[in-house]
Design a protein around this motif. Structure first.
Motif, mmCIF file in Angstrom:
data_model
loop_
_atom_site.group_PDB
_atom_site.id
_atom_site.type_symbol
_atom_site.label_atom_id
_atom_site.label_comp_id
_atom_site.label_asym_id
_atom_site.label_seq_id
_atom_site.Cartn_x
_atom_site.Cartn_y
_atom_site.Cartn_z
ATOM 1 N N ALA A 264 0.848 -1.187 0.000
ATOM 2 C CA ALA A 264 0.000 0.000 0.000
ATOM 3 C C ALA A 264 0.886 1.241 0.000
ATOM 4 O O ALA A 264 2.047 1.182 0.417
ATOM 5 C CB ALA A 264 -0.897 -0.016 1.232
ATOM 6 N N PRO A 265 0.354 2.370 -0.455
ATOM 7 C CA PRO A 265 1.166 3.601 -0.497
ATOM 8 C C PRO A 265 1.742 3.946 0.869
ATOM 9 O O PRO A 265 1.023 3.937 1.876
ATOM 10 C CB PRO A 265 0.157 4.659 -0.952
ATOM 11 C CG PRO A 265 -0.870 3.903 -1.707
ATOM 12 C CD PRO A 265 -0.982 2.582 -1.023
ATOM 13 N N GLY A 266 3.046 4.196 0.892
ATOM 14 C CA GLY A 266 3.698 4.590 2.123
ATOM 15 C C GLY A 266 3.968 3.467 3.102
ATOM 16 O O GLY A 266 4.439 3.708 4.213
ATOM 17 N N LYS A 267 3.681 2.235 2.685
ATOM 18 C CA LYS A 267 3.893 1.099 3.583
ATOM 19 C C LYS A 267 4.877 0.104 2.976
ATOM 20 O O LYS A 267 5.128 0.108 1.763
ATOM 21 C CB LYS A 267 2.562 0.406 3.877
ATOM 22 C CG LYS A 267 1.585 1.253 4.664
ATOM 23 C CD LYS A 267 0.386 0.446 5.095
ATOM 24 C CE LYS A 267 -0.554 1.269 5.966
ATOM 25 N NZ LYS A 267 -1.730 0.468 6.421
ATOM 26 N N ASP A 268 5.413 -0.757 3.822
ATOM 27 C CA ASP A 268 6.318 -1.806 3.361
ATOM 28 C C ASP A 268 5.542 -2.886 2.618
ATOM 29 O O ASP A 268 4.338 -3.051 2.813
ATOM 30 C CB ASP A 268 7.047 -2.441 4.548
ATOM 31 C CG ASP A 268 8.011 -1.488 5.220
ATOM 32 O OD1 ASP A 268 8.296 -1.694 6.417
ATOM 33 O OD2 ASP A 268 8.476 -0.548 4.537
#
Length: 122
Positions: free
Chosen positions: A40-44
């Motif tokens: 997901a955006p901004g996540k690992d």
């Protein structure tokens, strides 16, 4: 070398379903394990599910257990991810991966597809 191509992503409302496919080609005999990850955006990048071509139990992340089902068609060298009861938090780019080691760690996988976007609206 192994080439992986995902398909089946899209936009769906919460509670809906999608089925992702991952077609493998090339030296697939070198890849004992296949898996789905998502980011997901901004996540690992996050492990979703895995199985082994040679048998053994499938394994799921707790966040998708009971809602997602991983399956395979050995004859077609294709892996699937049936996603039911989708939630907005399932929104991510979904990647298929192949490797030789049973693992939930993305670093253990040698080959990756290009990814397919799944968006779940609330």
């Amino acid at each position: 070398q192994v080439h992986l191509v995902e398909s089946g992503g899209g936009l769906v409302q919460a509670g809906g379903s999608l089925r992702l496919s991952c077609a493998a080609s090339g030296h697939t005999f070198s890849t004992r394990v296949m898996a789905w990850f998502r980011q997901a955006p901004g996540k690992d990048r996050e492990f979703v599910a895995r199985f082994s071509w040679t048998g053994g139990a499938t394994y799921y992340a707790d966040s998708v257990k009971g809602r997602f089902t991983i399956s395979r068609d050995n004859a077609k060298s294709t892996m699937y991810l049936q996603m039911n009861s989708l939630k907005p938090e399932d929104t991510a780019v979904y990647y298929c991966a192949a490797g030789a080691v049973m693992s939930t760690n993305s670093f253990s996988y040698d080959y990756w597809g290009q990814g397919t976007q799944v968006t779940v609206s609330s």
